[in-house]
Design an enzyme around this catalytic site. Structure first.
Site, PDB file in Angstrom:
ATOM      1  CE  LYS A   4      -9.613   3.474  13.849  1.00  0.00           C
ATOM      2  NZ  LYS A   4      -8.330   3.610  14.611  1.00  0.00           N
ATOM      3  CG  ASN A  52       2.588  -2.353 -22.572  1.00  0.00           C
ATOM      4  OD1 ASN A  52       3.098  -3.241 -23.263  1.00  0.00           O
ATOM      5  ND2 ASN A  52       3.032  -1.110 -22.545  1.00  0.00           N
ATOM      6  CD  GLU A  81       2.707  -5.155 -16.804  1.00  0.00           C
ATOM      7  OE1 GLU A  81       3.919  -4.979 -16.701  1.00  0.00           O
ATOM      8  OE2 GLU A  81       2.015  -4.588 -17.665  1.00  0.00           O
ATOM      9  CG  ASN A  84     -10.149   3.236  24.819  1.00  0.00           C
ATOM     10  OD1 ASN A  84      -9.766   4.086  24.007  1.00  0.00           O
ATOM     11  ND2 ASN A  84      -9.613   3.099  26.024  1.00  0.00           N
ATOM     12  CB  SER A  98       4.196   1.561 -25.703  1.00  0.00           C
ATOM     13  OG  SER A  98       5.398   2.293 -25.865  1.00  0.00           O
ATOM     14  CE1 TYR A 131      -7.180   2.523  21.008  1.00  0.00           C
ATOM     15  CE2 TYR A 131      -6.121   4.093  22.477  1.00  0.00           C
ATOM     16  CZ  TYR A 131      -6.555   3.732  21.216  1.00  0.00           C
ATOM     17  OH  TYR A 131      -6.371   4.596  20.169  1.00  0.00           O
ATOM     18  CE  LYS A 186       5.292  -3.784 -25.281  1.00  0.00           C
ATOM     19  NZ  LYS A 186       6.355  -3.110 -24.553  1.00  0.00           N
ATOM     20  CB  THR A 212       4.982 -29.450 -13.511  1.00  0.00           C
ATOM     21  OG1 THR A 212       5.769 -30.253 -14.377  1.00  0.00           O
ATOM     22  CG2 THR A 212       3.595 -30.075 -13.367  1.00  0.00           C
ATOM     23  CD  GLN A 233      -5.097   7.879  16.380  1.00  0.00           C
ATOM     24  OE1 GLN A 233      -5.939   8.144  17.232  1.00  0.00           O
ATOM     25  NE2 GLN A 233      -4.145   8.726  16.053  1.00  0.00           N
TER      26      GLN A 233
HETATM   27  N1  ARG Z   1      -8.652   7.780  17.537  1.00  0.00           N
HETATM   28  C1  ARG Z   1      -8.511   6.682  18.449  1.00  0.00           C
HETATM   29  C2  ARG Z   1      -8.188   5.392  17.676  1.00  0.00           C
HETATM   30  O1  ARG Z   1      -8.448   5.326  16.537  1.00  0.00           O
HETATM   31  C3  ARG Z   1      -9.768   6.489  19.219  1.00  0.00           C
HETATM   32  C4  ARG Z   1      -9.541   5.889  20.561  1.00  0.00           C
HETATM   33  C5  ARG Z   1      -8.782   6.819  21.418  1.00  0.00           C
HETATM   34  N2  ARG Z   1      -8.799   6.402  22.773  1.00  0.00           N
HETATM   35  C6  ARG Z   1      -8.007   6.978  23.681  1.00  0.00           C
HETATM   36  N3  ARG Z   1      -8.110   6.537  24.877  1.00  0.00           N
HETATM   37  N4  ARG Z   1      -7.173   7.910  23.369  1.00  0.00           N
HETATM   38  O2  ARG Z   1      -7.670   4.465  18.242  1.00  0.00           O
END
Ligand code: ARG
Length: 460
Positions: A322, A282, A287, A107, A274, A314, A280, A152, A319
């Site tokens: 990310k 583009n 975009e 954690n 195109s 936690y 064209k 404007t 998880q």
């Molecule tokens: N893979 C977990 C995450 O990204 C790591 C932490 C996991 N901790 C736990 N107590 N299971 O959050």
């Protein structure tokens, strides 16, 4: 790693839903750096022997070499980058590997790794935005005198200089950089040593690990430290705001590159053709930058919803923190790079922009201002007189400065020949010399300031 308590291995579904290694392997450098700082501290505190610490550190270096060369193996049974690395360490160094996890938990480990990764990304983003600003400032300097219509409501309003318009984006990216810098300051406290949630009974030195990893200090509350993802949200919110700015500039380039505008020719290297229409070209990169703003902002929403209502400390929901951060970071890096290329290499059509600026009675305000200044007429009345002049010119299908002096004096006898000097688009922009205004002199002053801030030299 927890086999002691469980009779059976995880089901295939459990194994799959649990695995974060497919995405958190990106954190391997940070994970190894944090482990090395941790074990060095454990040895310095006499919690592990120097010999074990050296064995572990050498083993981690070996693993870093393997990852660098072959990539990180995705073993779902080992769940995440922390366990994949620890498992490999035990294969390489044997029993001593088991001492690395003393006085820490995944954690505090993941919070530390992720902060290190976000911090590095902030630094890269800042450098990329500075490069974009340099491109904007360079082009703004070249086009301090180039005139285009300012809008404007996307209706022609008053003439402005292209340099001024580009410097508006310089300002947006300046604020974006300050938001990233601000996020970095708040991020820079080290969670390592908070352990699972409550701290540890081992006599660790958190100041040492914090310093070693480039943090300003250790965090002050272990519960908060392992469950705080503000730093990721701060990053995403700065990224989202930056992406909104990029999308506005992208939209303007798209409009300006369209045939009815014809203000800019986007560089071939960032355009596509195109498959069916040979004529064209583009603005796909622009975009996609505009589109990516939606995805990046979506990433911010995603993590916000993940964090909503989570109790301390936690929870495994975290998880999911990310993927949105990694996704936003790569989309933003690409967007900034593409925009930098477009700004640096596109060609502006000065004649076309000037011609457009002369349409739509863009200097009507200048006529009103002239009446106030030279004939001492109250602005509201001047506004009314000017409206009559615009109406007459519109009816005749001519520009304001094509009206004869007799026609103008018919509308108001206080108008005289001198008014024509105020009605050109050049006179209009030159007159707007208030601080931060569009006058070429102002643009040059702001460009000079910006060049100093960005260490670009004086451009001479
Ligand atoms: N893979 C977990 C995450 O990204 C790591 C932490 C996991 N901790 C736990 N107590 N299971 O959050």
């Amino acid at each position: 790693m927890w086999g002691g308590r469980f009779a059976e291995g995880p089901s295939a579904i459990m194994r799959e839903i649990n695995a974060s290694i497919p995405f958190d392997k990106v954190l391997w450098r940070e994970d190894i750096a944090a482990s090395k700082a941790h074990v060095a501290m454990l040895a310095a505190q006499g919690i592990v022997t120097d010999a074990d610490a050296r064995t572990i550190a050498d083993g981690l270096d070996t693993i870093a070499g393997e990852y660098e060369r072959d990539g990180v193996p995705e073993n779902w049974d080992l769940e995440d980058i922390h366990m994949v690395t620890e498992d490999r360490l035990s294969q390489i160094v044997g029993a001593a590997a088991g001492r690395l996890h003393t006085a820490r938990s995944r954690n505090d480990q993941v919070a530390t790794d992720f902060k290190l990764w976000v911090r590095d990304t902030i630094d890269q983003t800042d450098a990329a935005l500075a490069a974009l600003q340099r491109a904007l400032v360079t082009r703004a300097g070249e086009h301090a005198d180039s005139i285009l219509p300012g809008f404007t409501h996307l209706q022609t309003a008053q003439p402005v200089t292209l340099g001024h318009h580009l410097m508006a984006y310089y300002e947006m990216f300046r604020r974006d950089r300050s938001r990233f810098a601000d996020a970095r300051v708040r991020l820079n406290e080290c969670p390592l040593g908070s352990a699972a949630l409550a701290g540890t009974g081992f006599p660790i030195d958190r100041d040492r690990t914090a310093r070693e990893l480039g943090f300003d200090r250790p965090t002050d509350n272990s519960l908060d430290a392992v469950s705080d993802r503000d730093f990721a949200l701060d990053y995403l919110s700065a990224a989202a705001q930056t992406s909104l700015h990029l999308s506005r500039l992208a939209e303007e380039l798209i409009l300006w590159a369209s045939q009815p505008f014809g203000f800019v020719r986007i560089t071939d290297s960032l355009s596509t053709g195109s498959s069916i229409m040979p004529q064209k070209k583009n603005p796909d990169a622009a975009e996609l930058i505009r589109g990516h703003a939606g995805r990046i902002t979506g990433c911010l929403m995603q993590l916000s919803m993940t964090m909503k209502g989570l109790p301390l400390a936690y929870s495994k929901d975290m998880q999911d923190d990310k993927p949105p951060v990694f996704e936003a970071a790569s989309l933003l890096a690409l967007s900034v790079a593409a925009m930098t290329g477009m700004i640096a290499e596109s060609t502006f059509n000065i004649a076309r922009m000037r011609q457009a600026a002369e349409m739509g009675f863009a200097t009507a305000t200048d006529l009103a201002d002239w009446l106030v200044r030279e004939a001492d007429i109250p602005f509201r009345e001047a506004h009314h007189i000017t409206g009559a002049a615009v109406k007459l010119a519109e009816g005749k299908g001519v520009a304001l400065d094509d009206l004869t002096i007799a026609q103008l004096q018919d509308i108001d006898p206080r108008i005289d020949e001198r008014v024509y000097t105020a009605l050109s688009v050049e006179a209009s922009v030159a007159a707007r010399n208030s601080h931060g205004g569009t006058a070429p002199a102002q643009v040059r002053a702001r460009v000079a300031d910006a060049r100093r801030v960005l260490n670009m030299g004086d451009g001479a």
